[in-house]
Design a protein around this motif. Structure first.
Motif, short mmCIF file in Angstrom:
data_model
loop_
_atom_site.label_atom_id
_atom_site.label_comp_id
_atom_site.label_asym_id
_atom_site.label_seq_id
_atom_site.Cartn_x
_atom_site.Cartn_y
_atom_site.Cartn_z
N ILE A 210 0.84 -1.21 0.00
CA ILE A 210 0.00 0.00 0.00
C ILE A 210 0.87 1.26 0.00
N SER A 211 1.93 1.24 0.83
CA SER A 211 2.80 2.43 0.88
C SER A 211 3.87 2.37 -0.21
N THR A 212 3.40 2.27 -1.45
CA THR A 212 4.30 2.34 -2.61
C THR A 212 3.78 3.42 -3.55
N VAL A 213 4.67 3.91 -4.39
CA VAL A 213 4.29 4.97 -5.33
C VAL A 213 3.12 4.51 -6.20
N GLU A 214 3.14 3.23 -6.61
CA GLU A 214 2.16 2.76 -7.59
C GLU A 214 0.80 2.39 -6.99
N CYS A 215 0.70 2.28 -5.67
CA CYS A 215 -0.58 1.81 -5.11
C CYS A 215 -1.69 2.85 -5.38
N PRO A 216 -2.82 2.39 -5.93
CA PRO A 216 -3.88 3.34 -6.31
C PRO A 216 -4.75 3.77 -5.12
N CYS A 217 -4.13 4.42 -4.12
CA CYS A 217 -4.95 4.97 -3.03
C CYS A 217 -4.40 6.36 -2.67
N HIS A 218 -5.13 7.07 -1.83
CA HIS A 218 -4.74 8.43 -1.46
C HIS A 218 -3.43 8.43 -0.66
N ASP A 219 -2.58 9.44 -0.90
CA ASP A 219 -1.28 9.53 -0.21
C ASP A 219 -1.44 9.59 1.31
N ASN A 220 -2.56 10.15 1.81
CA ASN A 220 -2.77 10.21 3.28
C ASN A 220 -2.63 8.83 3.89
N ILE A 221 -3.18 7.83 3.20
CA ILE A 221 -3.18 6.48 3.77
C ILE A 221 -1.77 5.89 3.69
N LYS A 222 -1.08 6.12 2.57
CA LYS A 222 0.30 5.63 2.45
C LYS A 222 1.14 6.19 3.59
N ASN A 223 0.97 7.48 3.90
CA ASN A 223 1.74 8.14 4.97
C ASN A 223 1.28 7.68 6.36
N GLU A 224 -0.02 7.45 6.50
CA GLU A 224 -0.56 7.01 7.79
C GLU A 224 0.04 5.66 8.19
N LEU A 225 0.22 4.76 7.23
CA LEU A 225 0.78 3.45 7.55
C LEU A 225 2.23 3.55 8.00
N ILE A 226 2.92 4.59 7.56
CA ILE A 226 4.30 4.79 8.02
C ILE A 226 4.29 5.23 9.49
N LYS A 227 3.31 6.11 9.81
CA LYS A 227 3.22 6.62 11.20
C LYS A 227 2.76 5.54 12.18
N ARG A 228 1.86 4.66 11.72
CA ARG A 228 1.27 3.67 12.63
C ARG A 228 2.24 2.53 12.89
N GLN A 229 2.04 1.87 14.06
CA GLN A 229 2.95 0.78 14.46
C GLN A 229 2.22 -0.56 14.49
N ILE A 300 6.68 -0.80 8.11
CA ILE A 300 6.68 0.11 6.95
C ILE A 300 7.26 1.46 7.36
N ASN A 301 8.35 1.88 6.69
CA ASN A 301 9.02 3.13 7.08
C ASN A 301 9.05 4.19 6.00
N GLU A 302 8.78 3.81 4.75
CA GLU A 302 8.84 4.82 3.69
C GLU A 302 8.02 4.40 2.48
N ILE A 303 7.69 5.42 1.67
CA ILE A 303 6.99 5.14 0.41
C ILE A 303 8.07 4.97 -0.67
N VAL A 304 8.06 3.82 -1.32
CA VAL A 304 9.07 3.55 -2.36
C VAL A 304 8.36 3.03 -3.60
N THR A 305 9.10 2.93 -4.71
CA THR A 305 8.50 2.30 -5.89
C THR A 305 8.49 0.79 -5.66
N ILE A 306 7.65 0.10 -6.40
CA ILE A 306 7.57 -1.36 -6.28
C ILE A 306 8.95 -1.98 -6.60
N GLN A 307 9.59 -1.45 -7.63
CA GLN A 307 10.90 -2.03 -8.01
C GLN A 307 11.90 -1.88 -6.87
N GLU A 308 11.94 -0.66 -6.27
CA GLU A 308 12.86 -0.45 -5.13
C GLU A 308 12.52 -1.41 -3.99
#
Ligand SMILES: Cc1cc2nc3c(=O)[nH]c(=O)nc-3n(C[C@H](O)[C@H](O)[C@H](O)COP(=O)(O)O)c2cc1C
Length: 329
Positions: A210-229, A300-308
Protein backbone atom coordinates in the motif's frame (compact mmCIF):
# COMPACT_ATOMS: atom_id res chain seq x y z
CA UNK A 1 19.22 -15.17 -7.09
CA UNK A 2 16.26 -17.07 -5.64
CA UNK A 3 15.51 -20.69 -6.47
CA UNK A 4 12.41 -21.93 -4.67
CA UNK A 5 9.44 -24.06 -5.73
CA UNK A 6 7.56 -20.79 -6.33
CA UNK A 7 10.17 -19.14 -8.56
CA UNK A 8 10.45 -22.43 -10.48
CA UNK A 9 6.70 -23.04 -10.76
CA UNK A 10 5.97 -19.58 -12.17
CA UNK A 11 9.33 -18.61 -13.68
CA UNK A 12 9.55 -15.42 -11.58
CA UNK A 13 12.60 -13.62 -10.19
CA UNK A 14 11.41 -13.15 -6.60
CA UNK A 15 9.22 -15.49 -4.50
CA UNK A 16 7.23 -12.46 -3.31
CA UNK A 17 3.52 -12.54 -4.09
CA UNK A 18 0.90 -9.84 -3.55
CA UNK A 19 -2.22 -10.90 -1.66
CA UNK A 20 -5.72 -10.06 -2.83
CA UNK A 21 -6.68 -6.47 -1.94
CA UNK A 22 -10.21 -5.41 -2.69
CA UNK A 23 -10.21 -1.99 -4.46
CA UNK A 24 -6.38 -1.83 -4.62
CA UNK A 25 -5.20 -4.96 -6.46
CA UNK A 26 -6.16 -3.62 -9.87
CA UNK A 27 -4.14 -3.81 -13.14
CA UNK A 28 -1.79 -0.86 -12.43
CA UNK A 29 -0.55 -2.28 -9.11
CA UNK A 30 -0.69 -5.92 -10.25
CA UNK A 31 1.28 -5.17 -13.42
CA UNK A 32 3.88 -3.09 -11.57
CA UNK A 33 4.57 -5.93 -9.10
CA UNK A 34 4.88 -8.59 -11.80
CA UNK A 35 7.00 -6.31 -13.98
CA UNK A 36 9.38 -5.79 -11.05
CA UNK A 37 9.92 -9.55 -10.66
CA UNK A 38 7.29 -10.47 -8.03
CA UNK A 39 3.80 -11.85 -8.58
CA UNK A 40 1.05 -9.24 -8.84
CA UNK A 41 -2.53 -9.97 -7.82
CA UNK A 42 -5.59 -9.03 -9.82
CA UNK A 43 -8.47 -9.23 -7.34
CA UNK A 44 -11.50 -10.60 -9.14
CA UNK A 45 -14.05 -9.05 -6.76
CA UNK A 46 -13.24 -5.66 -8.28
CA UNK A 47 -15.08 -6.77 -11.45
CA UNK A 48 -18.77 -7.58 -11.74
CA UNK A 49 -19.03 -8.35 -15.46
CA UNK A 50 -17.12 -10.76 -17.66
CA UNK A 51 -16.13 -7.98 -20.04
CA UNK A 52 -14.70 -5.80 -17.24
CA UNK A 53 -12.78 -8.72 -15.78
CA UNK A 54 -11.35 -9.83 -19.13
CA UNK A 55 -10.38 -6.23 -19.94
CA UNK A 56 -8.53 -5.99 -16.60
CA UNK A 57 -6.55 -9.15 -17.40
CA UNK A 58 -5.60 -7.67 -20.75
CA UNK A 59 -4.62 -4.41 -19.07
CA UNK A 60 -2.13 -6.28 -16.86
CA UNK A 61 -0.81 -8.07 -19.96
CA UNK A 62 -0.28 -4.70 -21.65
CA UNK A 63 1.97 -3.69 -18.74
CA UNK A 64 4.04 -6.90 -18.62
CA UNK A 65 4.36 -10.39 -20.08
CA UNK A 66 5.35 -11.68 -16.64
CA UNK A 67 2.90 -13.95 -14.78
CA UNK A 68 0.42 -12.73 -12.17
CA UNK A 69 -2.28 -14.36 -10.06
CA UNK A 70 -5.99 -13.72 -9.72
CA UNK A 71 -7.46 -13.47 -6.21
CA UNK A 72 -10.90 -15.06 -5.83
CA UNK A 73 -12.56 -14.62 -2.43
CA UNK A 74 -15.35 -17.10 -1.69
CA UNK A 75 -17.03 -15.53 1.35
CA UNK A 76 -20.64 -14.45 1.92
CA UNK A 77 -21.07 -11.13 0.10
CA UNK A 78 -23.96 -8.87 -0.83
CA UNK A 79 -22.30 -7.88 -4.11
CA UNK A 80 -20.36 -10.95 -5.34
CA UNK A 81 -22.60 -13.98 -5.98
CA UNK A 82 -21.96 -17.65 -6.91
CA UNK A 83 -22.59 -16.57 -10.53
CA UNK A 84 -19.64 -14.19 -10.27
CA UNK A 85 -17.46 -16.99 -8.88
CA UNK A 86 -18.38 -19.23 -11.84
CA UNK A 87 -17.60 -16.37 -14.25
CA UNK A 88 -14.17 -15.82 -12.63
CA UNK A 89 -13.33 -19.53 -13.10
CA UNK A 90 -14.47 -19.43 -16.73
CA UNK A 91 -12.45 -16.32 -17.59
CA UNK A 92 -9.31 -17.41 -15.69
CA UNK A 93 -9.28 -20.77 -17.48
CA UNK A 94 -9.99 -19.27 -20.90
CA UNK A 95 -7.34 -16.59 -20.39
CA UNK A 96 -4.96 -19.18 -18.88
CA UNK A 97 -3.77 -16.93 -16.06
CA UNK A 98 -0.71 -18.30 -14.24
CA UNK A 99 -2.42 -18.98 -10.92
CA UNK A 100 -5.27 -18.25 -8.55
CA UNK A 101 -5.33 -17.33 -4.87
CA UNK A 102 -8.55 -18.73 -3.40
CA UNK A 103 -9.67 -17.52 0.03
CA UNK A 104 -12.70 -18.39 2.16
CA UNK A 105 -14.41 -21.63 1.11
CA UNK A 106 -12.21 -24.09 -0.79
CA UNK A 107 -13.01 -24.51 -4.49
CA UNK A 108 -14.61 -27.96 -4.09
CA UNK A 109 -17.08 -26.69 -1.46
CA UNK A 110 -17.47 -23.07 -2.62
CA UNK A 111 -17.86 -23.65 -6.36
CA UNK A 112 -17.55 -27.41 -7.05
CA UNK A 113 -15.02 -30.02 -8.13
CA UNK A 114 -15.66 -28.91 -11.73
CA UNK A 115 -13.74 -25.72 -10.98
CA UNK A 116 -10.71 -27.69 -9.81
CA UNK A 117 -10.84 -29.89 -12.92
CA UNK A 118 -11.17 -26.81 -15.16
CA UNK A 119 -8.17 -25.07 -13.58
CA UNK A 120 -6.08 -28.24 -13.87
CA UNK A 121 -7.01 -28.68 -17.52
CA UNK A 122 -6.08 -25.06 -18.27
CA UNK A 123 -2.77 -25.29 -16.37
CA UNK A 124 -3.83 -22.61 -13.86
CA UNK A 125 -2.02 -23.22 -10.54
CA UNK A 126 -4.38 -23.25 -7.56
CA UNK A 127 -3.33 -22.03 -4.11
CA UNK A 128 -5.67 -21.77 -1.13
CA UNK A 129 -5.15 -19.24 1.66
CA UNK A 130 -5.50 -21.21 4.90
CA UNK A 131 -5.14 -20.50 8.61
CA UNK A 132 -5.05 -24.12 9.82
CA UNK A 133 -3.28 -27.43 9.14
CA UNK A 134 -6.64 -29.17 8.54
CA UNK A 135 -7.52 -26.74 5.76
CA UNK A 136 -4.08 -27.17 4.14
CA UNK A 137 -4.47 -30.95 4.22
CA UNK A 138 -7.92 -30.62 2.62
CA UNK A 139 -6.53 -28.35 -0.12
CA UNK A 140 -3.84 -30.90 -0.94
CA UNK A 141 -6.39 -33.74 -0.93
CA UNK A 142 -8.70 -32.07 -3.46
CA UNK A 143 -5.87 -31.20 -5.84
CA UNK A 144 -4.55 -27.73 -5.05
CA UNK A 145 -0.97 -26.99 -6.18
CA UNK A 146 0.02 -25.10 -3.03
CA UNK A 147 -1.18 -23.24 0.05
CA UNK A 148 -0.70 -19.80 1.56
CA UNK A 149 -0.22 -20.22 5.33
CA UNK A 150 -1.85 -17.09 6.74
CA UNK A 151 -1.25 -16.31 10.40
CA UNK A 152 -3.30 -14.15 12.74
CA UNK A 153 -0.98 -11.18 12.06
CA UNK A 154 -2.37 -10.77 8.55
CA UNK A 155 -4.67 -8.02 7.34
CA UNK A 156 -8.07 -9.01 5.99
CA UNK A 157 -9.86 -11.98 7.55
CA UNK A 158 -7.50 -14.29 9.48
CA UNK A 159 -9.02 -17.62 10.49
CA UNK A 160 -10.39 -17.60 14.05
CA UNK A 161 -7.97 -20.36 15.09
CA UNK A 162 -5.72 -17.36 15.88
CA UNK A 163 -2.40 -19.11 15.12
CA UNK A 164 0.67 -16.99 14.33
CA UNK A 165 2.59 -17.23 11.05
CA UNK A 166 5.67 -18.31 13.04
CA UNK A 167 3.92 -21.50 14.21
CA UNK A 168 1.53 -22.04 11.31
CA UNK A 169 4.21 -22.09 8.59
CA UNK A 170 6.31 -25.01 9.93
CA UNK A 171 3.18 -26.88 11.06
CA UNK A 172 1.78 -26.75 7.53
CA UNK A 173 5.18 -27.44 5.94
CA UNK A 174 5.30 -30.63 8.04
CA UNK A 175 1.74 -31.62 7.10
CA UNK A 176 1.58 -31.33 3.29
CA UNK A 177 3.84 -32.09 0.30
CA UNK A 178 2.71 -29.13 -1.83
CA UNK A 179 4.57 -25.77 -1.65
CA UNK A 180 3.75 -23.51 1.30
CA UNK A 181 3.92 -19.70 1.13
CA UNK A 182 3.96 -17.65 4.37
CA UNK A 183 1.45 -14.84 4.85
CA UNK A 184 1.08 -12.34 7.71
CA UNK A 185 3.77 -10.20 9.28
CA UNK A 186 5.83 -10.02 6.08
CA UNK A 187 7.07 -6.60 4.97
CA UNK A 188 10.86 -6.67 4.59
CA UNK A 189 13.79 -8.94 3.73
CA UNK A 190 14.14 -10.12 7.31
CA UNK A 191 10.61 -11.52 7.28
CA UNK A 192 11.25 -13.19 3.90
CA UNK A 193 14.41 -14.78 5.37
CA UNK A 194 12.40 -15.97 8.38
CA UNK A 195 9.70 -17.51 6.17
CA UNK A 196 12.25 -19.34 4.00
CA UNK A 197 13.97 -20.59 7.15
CA UNK A 198 10.65 -21.94 8.44
CA UNK A 199 10.33 -24.01 5.27
CA UNK A 200 8.19 -21.71 3.13
CA UNK A 201 8.87 -21.51 -0.62
CA UNK A 202 7.90 -17.85 -0.76
CA UNK A 203 5.93 -15.08 0.89
CA UNK A 204 2.68 -13.28 0.27
CA UNK A 205 2.16 -9.76 1.58
CA UNK A 206 -0.39 -7.05 1.02
CA UNK A 207 -0.18 -4.13 3.48
CA UNK A 208 3.44 -3.34 2.52
CA UNK A 209 2.37 -2.80 -1.09
CA UNK A 210 0.00 0.00 0.00
CA UNK A 211 2.80 2.43 0.88
CA UNK A 212 4.30 2.34 -2.61
CA UNK A 213 4.29 4.97 -5.33
CA UNK A 214 2.16 2.76 -7.59
CA UNK A 215 -0.58 1.81 -5.11
CA UNK A 216 -3.88 3.34 -6.31
CA UNK A 217 -4.95 4.97 -3.03
CA UNK A 218 -4.74 8.43 -1.46
CA UNK A 219 -1.28 9.53 -0.21
CA UNK A 220 -2.77 10.21 3.28
CA UNK A 221 -3.18 6.48 3.77
CA UNK A 222 0.30 5.63 2.45
CA UNK A 223 1.74 8.14 4.97
CA UNK A 224 -0.56 7.01 7.79
CA UNK A 225 0.78 3.45 7.55
CA UNK A 226 4.30 4.79 8.02
CA UNK A 227 3.22 6.62 11.20
CA UNK A 228 1.27 3.67 12.63
CA UNK A 229 2.95 0.78 14.46
CA UNK A 230 2.42 -2.97 14.85
CA UNK A 231 -0.02 -2.42 17.76
CA UNK A 232 -2.23 -0.11 15.70
CA UNK A 233 -4.48 -2.80 14.22
CA UNK A 234 -7.36 -4.55 15.93
CA UNK A 235 -9.73 -7.48 15.44
CA UNK A 236 -13.47 -7.09 14.95
CA UNK A 237 -16.37 -9.07 13.50
CA UNK A 238 -16.46 -11.97 15.99
CA UNK A 239 -20.18 -11.48 16.61
CA UNK A 240 -21.00 -11.89 12.90
CA UNK A 241 -18.83 -14.99 12.54
CA UNK A 242 -16.20 -13.40 10.29
CA UNK A 243 -13.33 -11.86 12.19
CA UNK A 244 -11.28 -9.19 10.50
CA UNK A 245 -8.11 -7.25 11.23
CA UNK A 246 -8.12 -3.53 10.45
CA UNK A 247 -6.35 -0.29 11.30
CA UNK A 248 -7.54 1.15 14.63
CA UNK A 249 -9.88 4.05 13.85
CA UNK A 250 -13.05 5.82 14.96
CA UNK A 251 -15.15 3.63 12.71
CA UNK A 252 -13.64 0.41 14.12
CA UNK A 253 -14.35 1.69 17.66
CA UNK A 254 -17.96 2.19 16.55
CA UNK A 255 -18.13 -1.30 15.02
CA UNK A 256 -16.78 -2.89 18.20
CA UNK A 257 -19.18 -0.87 20.36
CA UNK A 258 -22.15 -2.05 18.25
CA UNK A 259 -20.93 -5.66 18.52
CA UNK A 260 -20.51 -5.37 22.31
CA UNK A 261 -24.00 -3.97 22.73
CA UNK A 262 -25.52 -6.94 20.86
CA UNK A 263 -25.98 -5.22 17.48
CA UNK A 264 -26.76 -7.32 14.40
CA UNK A 265 -25.20 -7.66 10.96
CA UNK A 266 -27.83 -5.21 9.67
CA UNK A 267 -26.58 -2.61 12.18
CA UNK A 268 -22.99 -3.14 11.04
CA UNK A 269 -23.47 -3.22 7.26
CA UNK A 270 -23.59 0.59 6.83
CA UNK A 271 -20.15 0.87 8.50
CA UNK A 272 -18.57 -2.14 6.79
CA UNK A 273 -19.92 -1.78 3.26
CA UNK A 274 -17.46 -2.26 0.42
CA UNK A 275 -18.42 1.01 -1.23
CA UNK A 276 -17.69 2.93 1.99
CA UNK A 277 -14.23 1.30 2.10
CA UNK A 278 -13.64 2.18 -1.56
CA UNK A 279 -14.48 5.82 -0.78
CA UNK A 280 -12.03 5.89 2.14
CA UNK A 281 -9.15 4.63 -0.05
CA UNK A 282 -9.98 7.38 -2.55
CA UNK A 283 -10.41 10.29 -0.12
CA UNK A 284 -7.66 9.22 2.30
CA UNK A 285 -9.93 9.41 5.36
CA UNK A 286 -8.61 6.63 7.63
CA UNK A 287 -11.37 7.23 10.22
CA UNK A 288 -14.27 6.71 7.77
CA UNK A 289 -14.12 2.99 6.94
CA UNK A 290 -12.27 -0.15 8.08
CA UNK A 291 -8.90 -0.43 6.31
CA UNK A 292 -8.02 -4.10 6.56
CA UNK A 293 -4.27 -3.91 7.15
CA UNK A 294 -2.02 -6.31 9.10
CA UNK A 295 0.47 -5.99 11.97
CA UNK A 296 3.17 -5.79 9.27
CA UNK A 297 2.45 -2.03 9.08
CA UNK A 298 4.89 -1.72 12.01
CA UNK A 299 7.65 -2.55 9.50
CA UNK A 300 6.68 0.11 6.95
CA UNK A 301 9.02 3.13 7.08
CA UNK A 302 8.84 4.82 3.69
CA UNK A 303 6.99 5.14 0.41
CA UNK A 304 9.07 3.55 -2.36
CA UNK A 305 8.50 2.30 -5.89
CA UNK A 306 7.57 -1.36 -6.28
CA UNK A 307 10.90 -2.03 -8.01
CA UNK A 308 12.86 -0.45 -5.13
CA UNK A 309 10.78 -2.40 -2.61
CA UNK A 310 11.31 -5.81 -4.20
CA UNK A 311 15.01 -5.26 -5.00
CA UNK A 312 15.69 -4.03 -1.44
CA UNK A 313 13.76 -6.89 0.12
CA UNK A 314 15.67 -9.42 -1.98
CA UNK A 315 19.04 -7.91 -1.02
CA UNK A 316 18.04 -7.78 2.65
CA UNK A 317 16.90 -11.41 2.56
CA UNK A 318 20.34 -12.54 1.39
CA UNK A 319 22.12 -10.32 3.93
CA UNK A 320 19.90 -11.59 6.76
CA UNK A 321 20.49 -15.23 5.89
CA UNK A 322 24.27 -14.63 5.61
CA UNK A 323 24.32 -12.84 9.00
CA UNK A 324 22.31 -15.64 10.60
CA UNK A 325 24.69 -18.27 9.21
CA UNK A 326 27.60 -16.47 10.91
CA UNK A 327 25.85 -16.92 14.27
CA UNK A 328 26.08 -20.72 14.10
CA UNK A 329 28.81 -23.16 13.22
C1 LIG B 1 -6.48 -3.50 1.89
C2 LIG B 1 -6.56 -4.99 1.94
C3 LIG B 1 -7.61 -5.64 1.30
C4 LIG B 1 -7.70 -7.03 1.34
N1 LIG B 1 -8.70 -7.66 0.65
C5 LIG B 1 -8.71 -9.02 0.60
C6 LIG B 1 -9.66 -9.70 -0.20
O1 LIG B 1 -10.49 -9.10 -0.89
N2 LIG B 1 -9.61 -11.06 -0.20
C7 LIG B 1 -8.70 -11.77 0.54
O2 LIG B 1 -8.69 -13.00 0.50
N3 LIG B 1 -7.79 -11.14 1.31
C8 LIG B 1 -7.77 -9.80 1.33
N4 LIG B 1 -6.81 -9.16 2.09
C9 LIG B 1 -5.81 -9.97 2.81
C10 LIG B 1 -4.51 -10.10 2.00
O3 LIG B 1 -4.72 -10.76 0.78
C11 LIG B 1 -3.41 -10.86 2.79
O4 LIG B 1 -3.85 -12.15 3.11
C12 LIG B 1 -3.01 -10.12 4.07
O5 LIG B 1 -3.21 -8.76 3.97
C13 LIG B 1 -1.56 -10.41 4.40
O6 LIG B 1 -1.14 -9.71 5.54
P1 LIG B 1 -0.28 -8.33 5.41
O7 LIG B 1 -1.21 -7.33 4.86
O8 LIG B 1 0.15 -8.01 6.78
O9 LIG B 1 0.86 -8.59 4.48
C14 LIG B 1 -6.72 -7.77 2.06
C15 LIG B 1 -5.67 -7.10 2.69
C16 LIG B 1 -5.57 -5.73 2.64
C17 LIG B 1 -4.41 -5.06 3.29
Amino acid sequence: MFKTKITEMFGVKYPIICGAMMWLSIPSLCGAISKAGGMGNLTAGNYETEDEFRAAINEVRNITDNPFIVGITILPSLRITPEHHAMYVKVCTEEKVAGVEISGAPLDKGIGMDAIEAFKKAGVKMFHKVGAVRHAVHAQKVGYDGVYAAGIEEGGHPLNDDVTTMVLTPRIVDSVDIPVVSVGGIADGRSVAAALTLGAEGVMMASRFISTVECPCHDNIKNELIKRQEFDTTMFGHSIGLQGRALKSKVIDEVIAIEESGGTLEDLIPLLSGLRIKEAWETGDVEYAPLMVGQSIGLINEIVTIQELLDTMAKETVETLDAAKKKVS
